[in-house]
Design an enzyme around this catalytic site. Structure first.
Site, PDB file in Angstrom:
ATOM      1  N   ASP A 101       0.832  -1.201   0.000  1.00  0.00           N
ATOM      2  CA  ASP A 101       0.000   0.000   0.000  1.00  0.00           C
ATOM      3  C   ASP A 101       0.870   1.256   0.000  1.00  0.00           C
ATOM      4  OD1 ASP A 101      -2.306  -1.492   0.019  1.00  0.00           O
ATOM      5  OD2 ASP A 101      -2.580  -1.380   2.198  1.00  0.00           O
ATOM      6  N   TYR A 156       6.112  -9.400   7.805  1.00  0.00           N
ATOM      7  CA  TYR A 156       5.532  -8.079   8.061  1.00  0.00           C
ATOM      8  C   TYR A 156       5.763  -7.677   9.517  1.00  0.00           C
ATOM      9  CZ  TYR A 156       2.702  -8.915   3.831  1.00  0.00           C
ATOM     10  OH  TYR A 156       2.274  -9.176   2.553  1.00  0.00           O
ATOM     11  N   TYR A 200      -3.965  -9.927   2.977  1.00  0.00           N
ATOM     12  CA  TYR A 200      -4.068  -8.503   3.326  1.00  0.00           C
ATOM     13  C   TYR A 200      -3.922  -8.363   4.840  1.00  0.00           C
ATOM     14  CZ  TYR A 200      -5.805  -7.682  -1.417  1.00  0.00           C
ATOM     15  OH  TYR A 200      -5.937  -7.605  -2.787  1.00  0.00           O
TER      16      TYR A 200
END
Length: 388
Positions: A210, A274, A346
Site C-alpha cells: 500500500d 511483516y 491482506y
C-alpha cells in the site's frame, strides 16, 4: 537422376545458380550457388551443350547479386541502434513463392529449400562478415525483415529485461503512477533506465504494498522491460547508484534476464515477513497479545476480498496461511506484531477483520476493535510458498 531432372528444369526455366542449386538444397554440402554451378558444369560436360547462367533469373530476379546492397540497407535501418546480435527475415512477393512451389510440384522436387530461407542465410553471412555482427536465432538484439523486390527493410528491436529488488524507504509513494501523487516507485526507477538505455521503460512489481507501507529488508522483486532500446551496453551498477541517490527508493541485485525468467519472477508467490503496530481501542494486555500470537500461529485465514479493493479485485474468498507470529506489548493500547505469511494475505484486514470478511482476525480473537496503525514489509522470502 539429379542431372536429368536439372536438365528438364533448365529446358523450361531460366534459373540462376542459386535457384538451380536450391532445388537440390537438402542434398550434399556447400552453398546453393556452388551446387547450381556444379550441376550446370556437369550437364555441359555430359551433353556437350553449354548451360550458361542467364543474365536475369526468372525466379529470384537476381536478388542474390545484390546482397551487399541489402546489407547496407539493413545497417542503415539500424542507424543509432546499438546491437551485437541479429537475425534476418524476408518477405518475397506471393507470386515468387507460388512459382517456386509450382516448379517443385511439376518436376517432383523433394529436396528443395525455400527462397526465403536461402536469402535470409546468405544475407546474414554478408552482414556478419562486413559489419562484425553475430547471427543468433534465439533472442537476437535486432531482426531485419527485408523485402528484396521493394528494397524495404523493417527493423525490429527486441526488448531488454532487467530484474532486481527494490526497497521503499518512505511512506506516501504508490508503486505505480496514481492520481494525486507526483511520483511513484515506477517513475523513480524508470527515469534512470530510460536515461541509460534510451528506450521506453515498463515497470512490473511482483506484488505491491500500500501507499502508506514501507518495503524494507531484502526488497520486493521487480522486472523492468525496456522497449526499443537504442543502447544495450549499459552498466547496471551505474543505474543502481543513480536510483539509490533518491533517498526514497533503493534497488539492488540488478541483472539481465530472459522473458521466461521475467514471467516466473512476476507469477511466483513468496512468503512475506511483516511488522505491524496495532491499535486496540479498548486497551490491550500482555496476556491478550499472547492469545493473539497463539491463535494466529499456523492459522489458515479465510479472507474475502477487502472492501477497499473491491473496485479492482474480484469478490472472492481466498485461503492464506500465517506461518509464524511474534508479539510485543508497547503500551496499554498498542502492540507490535511480526508475521510470516503467504503472499496475497491482506495484513490490515487480518488485524481489523474488515467487518467479518477476514476470519480469524485480531479483532475477532480479542473481541475488541483493532486496526493497523503502521505497517512495514520486512522481507520477501526467497523460498516459494509450499516449499519446506
Amino acid at each position: 537422376m539429379i542431372l536429368e531432372k536439372a536438365r528438364e528444369i533448365l529446358e523450361e526455366h531460366q534459373l540462376c545458380n542459386h535457384c538451380l542449386g536450391r532445388l537440390f538444397g537438402k542434398l550434399g554440402k556447400g552453398t546453393n550457388e556452388e551446387r547450381g554451378r556444379a550441376i550446370r558444369l556437369l550437364l555441359s560436360m555430359e551433353t556437350g551443350k553449354e548451360y550458361k547462367e542467364p543474365e536475369k533469373c526468372e525466379l529470384c530476379g537476381g536478388v542474390f547479386n545484390n546482397l551487399d546492397k541489402f546489407a547496407e540497407l539493413c545497417i542503415k535501418a539500424a542507424e543509432g541502434i546499438e546491437f551485437e546480435t541479429f537475425w534476418v527475415g524476408s518477405r518475397f512477393p506471393e507470386e515468387i513463392e507460388k512459382k517456386e512451389e509450382e516448379i517443385w510440384r511439376k518436376f517432383r522436387v523433394v529436396s528443395g529449400e525455400k527462397i526465403t530461407k536461402e536469402f535470409n542465410r546468405e544475407l546474414g553471412k554478408v552482414i556478419a562478415v562486413r559489419y562484425g555482427k553475430t547471427p543468433v536465432k534465439e533472442r537476437p538484439d535486432v531482426v531485419f525483415i527485408v523485402e528484396p523486390f521493394s528494397e524495404k527493410v523493417e527493423l525490429q528491436v527486441n526488448p531488454i529485461y532487467v530484474a532486481g529488488r527494490y526497497r521503499k524507504l518512505i511512506r506516501g509513494i504508490p508503486q505505480t503512477p496514481a492520481p494525486g501523487f507526483k511520483e511513484s516507485i515506477a517513475t523513480i526507477i524508470c527515469r534512470a533506465f530510460k536515461k541509460h538505455f534510451h528506450g521506453k521503460c515498463i515497470f512490473k512489481g511482483a506484488g505491491r504494498e500500500d501507499v502508506d507501507v514501507r518495503m524494507l529488508g531484502n526488497g520486493r522483486p521487480f522486472v523492468v522491460e525496456i522497449k526499443r532500446p537504442r543502447k544495450r551496453k549499459v552498466n547496471l551498477k551505474d543505474i543502481e547508484e543513480e536510483i539509490n541517490q533518491s533517498g526514497k527508493v533503493e534497488v539492488l541485485n540488478l541483472r539481465f534476464i530472459t522473458p521466461e525468467e521475467a514471467e516466473r519472477i512476476l507469477t511466483t508467490r513468496h512468503r512475506k515477513v511483516y511488522e505491524a503496530i496495532v491499535y486496540v481501542k479498548d486497551g490491550i494486555t500482555k496476556e491478550e497479545v499472547e492469545k493473539v500470537v497463539k491463535s494466529l500461529k499456523n492459522a489458515e485465514i479465510k479472507q474475502r476480498t477487502p472492501r477497499r479493493v473491491l473496485n479492482s479485485r474480484a469478490d472472492l474468498v481466498r485461503v492464506r496461511k500465517v506461518y509464524d507470529v511474534k508479539g510485543e506489548l508497547i503500551d496499554d493500547k498498542h502492540f507490535k506484531l511480526r508475521l510470516v505469511t503467504d503472499g496475497g494475505l491482506y495484513i490490515k484486514e487480518l488485524i481489523s477483520g474488515d467487518r467479518g470478511r477476514t476470519t480469524p482476525s485480531v479483532s475477532e480473537i480479542l473481541g475488541k476493535e483493532a486496526w493497523c496503525e503502521i505497517l512495514d514489509v520486512l522481507e520477501v522470502l526467497d523460498d516459494v510458498e509450499g516449499d519446506n
